[in-house]
Design a protein around this motif. Structure first.
Motif, mmCIF file in Angstrom:
data_model
loop_
_atom_site.group_PDB
_atom_site.id
_atom_site.type_symbol
_atom_site.label_atom_id
_atom_site.label_comp_id
_atom_site.label_asym_id
_atom_site.label_seq_id
_atom_site.Cartn_x
_atom_site.Cartn_y
_atom_site.Cartn_z
ATOM 1 N N ASN A 1 4.744 9.999 1.193
ATOM 2 C CA ASN A 1 4.241 10.060 2.294
ATOM 3 C C ASN A 1 2.940 9.411 2.384
ATOM 4 O O ASN A 1 2.023 9.828 1.453
ATOM 5 C CB ASN A 1 3.940 11.677 3.047
ATOM 6 C CG ASN A 1 3.528 11.757 4.400
ATOM 7 O OD1 ASN A 1 2.528 11.136 4.532
ATOM 8 N ND2 ASN A 1 3.950 12.762 4.966
ATOM 9 N N TYR B 1 5.560 3.942 7.605
ATOM 10 C CA TYR B 1 5.157 5.579 7.883
ATOM 11 C C TYR B 1 6.226 6.565 8.086
ATOM 12 O O TYR B 1 6.001 7.732 8.196
ATOM 13 C CB TYR B 1 4.198 5.329 8.814
ATOM 14 C CG TYR B 1 2.874 4.944 8.354
ATOM 15 C CD1 TYR B 1 1.911 5.632 8.010
ATOM 16 C CD2 TYR B 1 2.697 3.404 8.461
ATOM 17 C CE1 TYR B 1 0.540 5.338 7.456
ATOM 18 C CE2 TYR B 1 1.499 2.968 8.029
ATOM 19 C CZ TYR B 1 0.589 3.753 7.452
ATOM 20 O OH TYR B 1 -0.563 3.083 7.033
ATOM 21 N N GLU C 1 -6.166 5.591 2.778
ATOM 22 C CA GLU C 1 -5.963 4.292 3.785
ATOM 23 C C GLU C 1 -7.269 3.854 4.461
ATOM 24 O O GLU C 1 -7.179 2.528 4.540
ATOM 25 C CB GLU C 1 -5.265 4.903 5.224
ATOM 26 C CG GLU C 1 -3.646 5.279 4.781
ATOM 27 C CD GLU C 1 -2.884 5.802 5.873
ATOM 28 O OE1 GLU C 1 -2.387 5.053 6.664
ATOM 29 O OE2 GLU C 1 -2.823 7.062 6.134
ATOM 30 N N GLU D 1 0.243 9.107 4.295
ATOM 31 C CA GLU D 1 -1.064 9.909 4.531
ATOM 32 C C GLU D 1 -1.207 10.537 3.350
ATOM 33 O O GLU D 1 -2.484 11.017 3.211
ATOM 34 C CB GLU D 1 -0.811 10.565 5.656
ATOM 35 C CG GLU D 1 -0.651 9.921 7.102
ATOM 36 C CD GLU D 1 0.686 9.624 7.410
ATOM 37 O OE1 GLU D 1 1.598 9.489 6.693
ATOM 38 O OE2 GLU D 1 1.190 9.422 8.731
#
Length: 355
Positions: free
Chosen positions: A53, A248, A60, A55
């Motif tokens: 994942n 994503y 980022e 995130e």
């Protein structure tokens, strides 16, 4: 002996350096000739594994600030910082060659990589399951995946390694953890430059590698060019890798606060609320034992130096339950610490959580 098409793509834009082997593998049919593709990226980027994942795994904001693309690959494994200091290799074989188990792929295809490093005076060896190490330091990892009619094993030769950018690209639970990550990457990752002082020429490594491939795999390297069908598939994969829906997509969630350095080296952070307060542990694990340990929290310990002395006493302790329990009991008995509301079981629980 069997022919092996060699597709040397040379320097490529970031996304295309990943798309080439995805495309060739997707285009491969059951009776096609096996392929070895070679490439390296012109500019740096961050590549995440198939099940990760973004995130959770990648910082980022840092990547955006430094213009680093984030690319998801079809092969599993962890997030990595990639740049022109590497040479990617991708073995792509049709399924009919009978290679199905990942362990078989690693044992077979890592051998010519190890032998290539040794030709340049680096005593590399395979570290199960899929690492390549030199004197306990990782000099390369590999990954495997299956496409429709193809089996792929990927890896890279490490000419140099940027521990600073690697440690900054990853999302971590705290800045202290990031500092520990940088120190661990610097200690446990190596490269041609670190081992030799000056890395060899890329073309010399390619030449030696192809010779070792021929010897180890019984394959005759034949210089080739991608077919129209392969180029079409490469272009399609490059477009997919630009698509946020691909990059994503939600993957498997991994335990927060744990970063893999190599198959036998991790750093981890965990916390546990005991009656006497919050316990935090930051732990470096190497080869199944505690290689470094930091204890902190809002509990009481008398004398105050006892926390550091306890952490130091547990360096070298095995991580399996019985050995860890025994080492902890011995350390506590020797140190005679006063830690109200903190029991040996609390300490075990927080270290298990990090483990």
């Amino acid at each position: 002996m069997h022919p092996l098409r060699v597709l040397d793509f040379g320097p490529l834009p970031a996304l295309r350096s990943q798309a080439v082997y995805h495309g060739v593998a997707s285009a491969m049919r059951m009776n096609d000739t096996p392929v070895l593709s070679l490439a390296f990226p012109r500019e740096p980027y961050v590549c995440v594994g198939a099940h990760q994942n973004i995130e959770q795994e990648v910082d980022e904001d840092y990547c955006s600030m430094h213009g680093l693309p984030i690319v998801r690959r079809y092969v599993g494994g962890g997030a990595v910082y990639l740049d022109h200091h590497q040479l990617f290799f991708h073995f792509i074989y049709p399924e009919q060659h009978g290679l199905h188990l990942a362990q078989e792929l690693y044992e077979l295809f890592i051998e010519p990589v190890v032998r290539t490093y040794r030709r340049f005076g680096i005593q590399a060896e395979m570290r199960p399951i899929n690492d390549i190490q030199v004197n306990g330091r990782k000099i390369g990892g590999t990954g495997a995946a299956t496409f429709d009619s193809a089996i792929v094993m990927v890896g890279s030769f490490m000419f140099d390694f940027d521990a600073k950018h690697m440690s900054r690209c990853l999302r971590v639970p705290s800045e202290k953890f990031r500092d520990k990550l940088y120190d661990s990457l610097s200690e446990y990752i190596t490269s041609f430059r670190r081992e030799l002082g000056m890395p060899p020429e890329r073309e010399a490594v390619k030449e030696a590698f192809l010779q070792e491939v021929e010897t180890s795999l019984g394959a005759t390297p034949v210089p080739s060019q991608p077919t129209p069908r392969e180029l079409k598939a490469i272009n399609e994969w490059e477009q997919r890798m630009r698509d946020p829906e691909w990059n994503y997509r939600r993957g498997r969630r991994f335990t927060p606060g744990r970063v893999k350095i190599s198959n036998d080296t991790h750093i981890a952070e965990a916390s546990h609320k005991a009656a006497g307060g919050l316990l935090r542990v930051r732990m470096l694990v190497h080869d199944g034992v505690i290689a470094g340990l930091e204890l902190s929290g809002d509990f009481t310990c008398l004398p105050e130096s006892g926390v550091e002395r306890l952490a130091a006493a547990l360096v070298g302790a095995p991580l399996e339950d019985e050995g860890l329990r025994s080492s902890l009991a011995r350390a506590l008995a020797e140190l005679q610490l006063d830690m109200p509301g903190i029991t040996p079981e609390d300490l075990l629980m927080v270290m298990r959580a990090a483990r």
